[in-house]
Design a protein around this motif. Sequence first.
Motif, PDB file in Angstrom:
ATOM      1  N   ASP A 196      -7.674 -10.088  -4.120  1.00  0.00           N
ATOM      2  CA  ASP A 196      -8.142  -8.800  -3.603  1.00  0.00           C
ATOM      3  C   ASP A 196      -8.796  -8.964  -2.237  1.00  0.00           C
ATOM      4  O   ASP A 196      -8.626  -8.107  -1.353  1.00  0.00           O
ATOM      5  CB  ASP A 196      -9.127  -8.181  -4.594  1.00  0.00           C
ATOM      6  CG  ASP A 196      -9.552  -6.793  -4.171  1.00  0.00           C
ATOM      7  OD1 ASP A 196      -8.712  -5.874  -4.204  1.00  0.00           O
ATOM      8  OD2 ASP A 196     -10.723  -6.630  -3.784  1.00  0.00           O
ATOM      9  N   ARG A 253      -6.049  -9.392   0.140  1.00  0.00           N
ATOM     10  CA  ARG A 253      -5.414  -8.091   0.360  1.00  0.00           C
ATOM     11  C   ARG A 253      -6.255  -7.216   1.291  1.00  0.00           C
ATOM     12  O   ARG A 253      -5.728  -6.568   2.204  1.00  0.00           O
ATOM     13  CB  ARG A 253      -5.224  -7.393  -0.986  1.00  0.00           C
ATOM     14  CG  ARG A 253      -4.581  -6.023  -0.906  1.00  0.00           C
ATOM     15  CD  ARG A 253      -4.476  -5.408  -2.295  1.00  0.00           C
ATOM     16  NE  ARG A 253      -5.790  -5.186  -2.865  1.00  0.00           N
ATOM     17  CZ  ARG A 253      -6.527  -4.097  -2.649  1.00  0.00           C
ATOM     18  NH1 ARG A 253      -6.067  -3.136  -1.867  1.00  0.00           N
ATOM     19  NH2 ARG A 253      -7.710  -3.964  -3.201  1.00  0.00           N
ATOM     20  N   SER A 254      -7.574  -7.216   1.088  1.00  0.00           N
ATOM     21  CA  SER A 254      -8.445  -6.410   1.946  1.00  0.00           C
ATOM     22  C   SER A 254      -8.436  -6.919   3.380  1.00  0.00           C
ATOM     23  O   SER A 254      -8.392  -6.135   4.336  1.00  0.00           O
ATOM     24  CB  SER A 254      -9.868  -6.426   1.387  1.00  0.00           C
ATOM     25  OG  SER A 254      -9.911  -5.897   0.084  1.00  0.00           O
ATOM     26  N   LYS A 266      -5.201  -5.919   4.914  1.00  0.00           N
ATOM     27  CA  LYS A 266      -5.215  -4.493   5.244  1.00  0.00           C
ATOM     28  C   LYS A 266      -6.043  -4.231   6.498  1.00  0.00           C
ATOM     29  O   LYS A 266      -5.642  -3.455   7.379  1.00  0.00           O
ATOM     30  CB  LYS A 266      -5.795  -3.702   4.070  1.00  0.00           C
ATOM     31  CG  LYS A 266      -4.841  -3.496   2.916  1.00  0.00           C
ATOM     32  CD  LYS A 266      -5.521  -2.750   1.787  1.00  0.00           C
ATOM     33  CE  LYS A 266      -6.025  -1.409   2.246  1.00  0.00           C
ATOM     34  NZ  LYS A 266      -6.691  -0.663   1.153  1.00  0.00           N
ATOM     35  N   THR A 267      -7.208  -4.893   6.558  1.00  0.00           N
ATOM     36  CA  THR A 267      -8.050  -4.718   7.740  1.00  0.00           C
ATOM     37  C   THR A 267      -7.353  -5.223   8.994  1.00  0.00           C
ATOM     38  O   THR A 267      -7.385  -4.583  10.058  1.00  0.00           O
ATOM     39  CB  THR A 267      -9.381  -5.460   7.542  1.00  0.00           C
ATOM     40  OG1 THR A 267      -9.998  -5.011   6.336  1.00  0.00           O
ATOM     41  CG2 THR A 267     -10.315  -5.223   8.708  1.00  0.00           C
ATOM     42  N   ARG A 326      -4.119  -5.512   9.448  1.00  0.00           N
ATOM     43  CA  ARG A 326      -3.020  -4.607   9.782  1.00  0.00           C
ATOM     44  C   ARG A 326      -3.550  -3.341  10.457  1.00  0.00           C
ATOM     45  O   ARG A 326      -2.980  -2.861  11.446  1.00  0.00           O
ATOM     46  CB  ARG A 326      -2.248  -4.234   8.514  1.00  0.00           C
ATOM     47  CG  ARG A 326      -1.075  -3.298   8.787  1.00  0.00           C
ATOM     48  CD  ARG A 326      -0.427  -2.825   7.500  1.00  0.00           C
ATOM     49  NE  ARG A 326       0.701  -1.964   7.792  1.00  0.00           N
ATOM     50  CZ  ARG A 326       0.606  -0.673   8.085  1.00  0.00           C
ATOM     51  NH1 ARG A 326      -0.590  -0.106   8.126  1.00  0.00           N
ATOM     52  NH2 ARG A 326       1.684   0.046   8.353  1.00  0.00           N
ATOM     53  N   SER A 327      -4.660  -2.795   9.917  1.00  0.00           N
ATOM     54  CA  SER A 327      -5.246  -1.602  10.537  1.00  0.00           C
ATOM     55  C   SER A 327      -5.687  -1.894  11.966  1.00  0.00           C
ATOM     56  O   SER A 327      -5.496  -1.067  12.870  1.00  0.00           O
ATOM     57  CB  SER A 327      -6.437  -1.118   9.712  1.00  0.00           C
ATOM     58  OG  SER A 327      -6.040  -0.798   8.400  1.00  0.00           O
ATOM     59  N   GLU A 332      -1.219   0.645  -4.506  1.00  0.00           N
ATOM     60  CA  GLU A 332      -0.739   0.206  -3.188  1.00  0.00           C
ATOM     61  C   GLU A 332       0.604  -0.504  -3.290  1.00  0.00           C
ATOM     62  O   GLU A 332       1.436  -0.395  -2.380  1.00  0.00           O
ATOM     63  CB  GLU A 332      -1.777  -0.708  -2.543  1.00  0.00           C
ATOM     64  CG  GLU A 332      -3.042   0.021  -2.122  1.00  0.00           C
ATOM     65  CD  GLU A 332      -4.011  -0.903  -1.424  1.00  0.00           C
ATOM     66  OE1 GLU A 332      -3.673  -2.099  -1.285  1.00  0.00           O
ATOM     67  OE2 GLU A 332      -5.097  -0.437  -1.033  1.00  0.00           O
ATOM     68  N   PRO A 363       3.920   0.657  -0.814  1.00  0.00           N
ATOM     69  CA  PRO A 363       3.407  -0.278   0.197  1.00  0.00           C
ATOM     70  C   PRO A 363       3.571   0.282   1.609  1.00  0.00           C
ATOM     71  O   PRO A 363       4.424   1.139   1.871  1.00  0.00           O
ATOM     72  CB  PRO A 363       4.265  -1.532  -0.014  1.00  0.00           C
ATOM     73  CG  PRO A 363       5.547  -1.009  -0.579  1.00  0.00           C
ATOM     74  CD  PRO A 363       5.175   0.184  -1.426  1.00  0.00           C
ATOM     75  N   PHE A 364       2.703  -0.197   2.506  1.00  0.00           N
ATOM     76  CA  PHE A 364       2.817   0.195   3.904  1.00  0.00           C
ATOM     77  C   PHE A 364       4.052  -0.450   4.530  1.00  0.00           C
ATOM     78  O   PHE A 364       4.431  -1.568   4.168  1.00  0.00           O
ATOM     79  CB  PHE A 364       1.575  -0.239   4.684  1.00  0.00           C
ATOM     80  CG  PHE A 364       0.333   0.496   4.275  1.00  0.00           C
ATOM     81  CD1 PHE A 364       0.125   1.808   4.663  1.00  0.00           C
ATOM     82  CD2 PHE A 364      -0.632  -0.134   3.493  1.00  0.00           C
ATOM     83  CE1 PHE A 364      -1.013   2.493   4.285  1.00  0.00           C
ATOM     84  CE2 PHE A 364      -1.772   0.541   3.111  1.00  0.00           C
ATOM     85  CZ  PHE A 364      -1.963   1.860   3.505  1.00  0.00           C
TER      86      PHE A 364
END
Length: 307
Positions: free
Chosen positions: A86, A89-90, A93-94, A96-97, A151, A155-156
């Motif tokens: 996790d 994953r976070s 995600k961060t 990617r953002s 998610e 998925p993105f």
Amino acid sequence: IGYRRDLIMKIEQSVVEESVEYDRIIKKLKQHIKNFQKFLTEDYKKACAKVSKAEKVYTELVAKNSEFLAYVSTLTILNNILFKLDAIRSVLKTYRSYLVFVAPLSWRQQHDESLRGKVQSIQFESGKFVTDNDLVETLDIDNMVEAARVELRNPFPARLYFKRPEQMIYLFRTMELQSREYLTQLSKTDAPFRLLQDRIKQLKQATKQELDYFQYYIDGINHEIDRENYNEAHLQDKFFRILNETFYDSVASPSTLKLKICIEFVYEEVFGKCEEGHQSVKDPMKILEVMYEDFNLRLDSLDFKIV
């Protein structure tokens, strides 16, 4: 002698009876002892069986406890793995953002979900990224697994503008140059800025002094106004006292009104008969008429409140 013999016989008979009773009690006691020994033997066997069973149960409990500890250890390892996944994953995600956030606006309007369909005039956007403090809220395994499941279902898209590390290095180098330029400009404008702050401070102090001076001047004017109001009230009081006493007696008293009526009557009588030869009193009556009109004009010129 006979009595003694009878007494001895009774004593011997009592001894025999007591001996019989004693033998019977001894027999019962031996039977009780035998039964008690049998009870102790059976109870010992039962106790040994229960101890053996308890040892067996304890052995099974120790085995179950060891198995439970093994399960707990395995569960802890799995939870740690889930937490690590996790966290990864976070972080991804961060990251990617962040990569999407620093990408050019034209590319973001085509591939970023938050900017898709917006106008070309967008230049800046405020973003908020997940920090370590925000990750504390995801320590619930069920919520974490549910969020990951959602998610993974949607998925993105795997589309990024920066595909090589050199591009990010160039971006950070540009930011470094901009920061250096900003620091250079800041060092150049620091002295004028401090001078401006000093001037602003002096201006505030001078303004405060001027305000204090004007306040003192305003207080003086207010004091003068209060004094003039007091004098006006004092003069008005005197005027009303004169008006209600001397002026009233000379203008509105009953005798003055009678004189006025008399003058009007004489005036009408004289002017009404001028054609009959009373020309000698016409001029004095004209003078009285002028004086009377002047008196009325003076009364009319007075303030309505005073009258």
